[in-house]
Scaffold this motif. Sequence first.
Motif, short mmCIF file in Angstrom:
data_model
loop_
_atom_site.label_atom_id
_atom_site.label_comp_id
_atom_site.label_asym_id
_atom_site.label_seq_id
_atom_site.Cartn_x
_atom_site.Cartn_y
_atom_site.Cartn_z
N SER A 42 0.87 -1.17 0.04
CA SER A 42 0.10 0.07 0.07
C SER A 42 0.86 1.39 0.01
CB SER A 42 -0.79 0.16 1.27
OG SER A 42 -1.71 -1.07 1.31
N GLN A 96 -11.03 0.49 -6.63
CA GLN A 96 -10.97 0.03 -5.41
C GLN A 96 -12.07 0.08 -4.53
OE1 GLN A 96 -7.70 0.08 -1.88
NE2 GLN A 96 -6.89 0.74 -3.88
N GLU A 178 -7.34 -3.43 -7.22
CA GLU A 178 -7.68 -4.45 -6.09
C GLU A 178 -9.22 -5.01 -6.23
OE1 GLU A 178 -5.44 -5.15 -3.90
OE2 GLU A 178 -4.16 -3.64 -3.51
N THR A 180 -10.51 -7.73 -6.02
CA THR A 180 -10.96 -8.95 -5.03
C THR A 180 -10.85 -8.36 -3.73
OG1 THR A 180 -9.04 -9.93 -5.03
CG2 THR A 180 -10.58 -10.58 -6.70
N THR A 181 -10.56 -7.23 -3.36
CA THR A 181 -10.19 -6.88 -1.94
C THR A 181 -11.65 -6.87 -1.37
OG1 THR A 181 -8.35 -5.67 -2.34
CG2 THR A 181 -9.52 -4.85 -0.50
N ALA A 182 -11.65 -7.32 -0.07
CA ALA A 182 -12.99 -7.37 0.79
C ALA A 182 -13.90 -8.39 0.70
CB ALA A 182 -13.67 -5.90 0.80
N GLN A 188 -13.35 -14.43 -4.03
CA GLN A 188 -12.38 -14.04 -4.72
C GLN A 188 -11.88 -15.23 -5.68
OE1 GLN A 188 -8.96 -12.64 -1.96
NE2 GLN A 188 -7.64 -13.38 -3.19
N SER A 210 -2.74 -4.91 -7.42
CA SER A 210 -3.10 -5.91 -6.36
C SER A 210 -1.89 -5.84 -5.49
CB SER A 210 -3.39 -6.97 -6.76
OG SER A 210 -3.79 -8.01 -5.56
N HIS A 211 -2.06 -5.81 -4.20
CA HIS A 211 -0.83 -5.96 -3.30
C HIS A 211 -0.67 -7.46 -3.01
CE1 HIS A 211 -4.40 -6.38 -0.84
NE2 HIS A 211 -3.46 -7.28 0.07
N ASP A 212 -1.52 -8.21 -3.78
CA ASP A 212 -1.61 -9.71 -3.27
C ASP A 212 -1.03 -10.42 -4.67
OD1 ASP A 212 -2.30 -12.55 -2.99
OD2 ASP A 212 -4.03 -12.04 -2.17
#
Length: 328
Positions: A42, A96, A178, A180-182, A188, A210-212
């Motif tokens: 982030s 997001q 992002e 798929t966040t949350a 997801q 994405s951070h993932d």
Amino acid sequence: MSLLTIRNLTVTYGTGEHAVRAVDGVDLDVSAGEVVGLAGESGCGKSTLALAVARLLPRGASATADELSFDGTDLRAVDDAGLRALRWRRLSLVFQGAMNGFNPVMTIGDQIGEAIRAHEPGADRKALRGRVDELLVQVGIAAGRAADYPHQLSGGMKQRAMIAMALACSPDLVIADEPTTALDVMTQAQILDLIRRLADELGLAMLIISHDLTVLAELCDQVAVMYAGRIVERGGAGAILTTEAHPAHPYTRRLLDCYPRLDAGQASISGIPGSPPDLTHPPAGCRFHDRCPESLPRCASDDPAIRPVPGESGHVAACHLVVGEVAR
Ligand code: SF4
């Protein structure tokens, strides 16, 4: 051929001694039909880069670039009318947390239809309904749900509806921040399958932020890793994120260690000690040097240029451990 070309993009928030260079000299390409992932912690500048591409930066931000073009159109020079014509029709965004952005007092169908009508003012009402139904079915929602209000849909369905809206005008490039966040893990996985299927079936180019890294590993053809406003590694997703992967940059390796990889027999995960640097006063040398376990004496003073990783076509990294000719 590159659909989106970014060269030496720099975005600064504020001015004077408090100015923050959130994106600093970034180069990136997205080719037609290609899915490119942008990874990083982030605050590393990923979302700012997306906003700069869509020319949606907030007031107080300024952007410069040697080149910022979409399918031959210079995005730096496009006026408001040109931008309206470009957005949604050629280039659309899934923001997001966008699934919470639906208007709660309008049906999902009306909201998707409105996006189409904004670009096709003369669209026939019946044809519009048919198109909305088609879009919903395409993302796995029964056509009859067009009459539902947002609160009647689950989080996953709202995200699917958001993707349907992004596809409403058949764009060439979708930027998803992002996506798929949350969402819970099962939902997801379903959304990731949906995005990959749509990209393949429709020949869409996508820039997925994405951070993932596990999300990007499932979706992407190419991956770029950002740290403190800069891209520190770029290459094929297979060369960077798979079980056999050998990322060239220590930051990418640490980022991968933050996620369990059961297929690689990795039983534990580890975080990255420390915090990203303050971008009002970025450190000299490599910006990762005070968190890097492989740091060399020169890393604190000598800023590494991005270089090709030997023996790997299209794989580049900005680290003194990578030996090769300087590349852009
Ligand atoms: Fe670590 Fe030095 Fe490479 Fe930076 S340049 S990532 S500090 S080894």
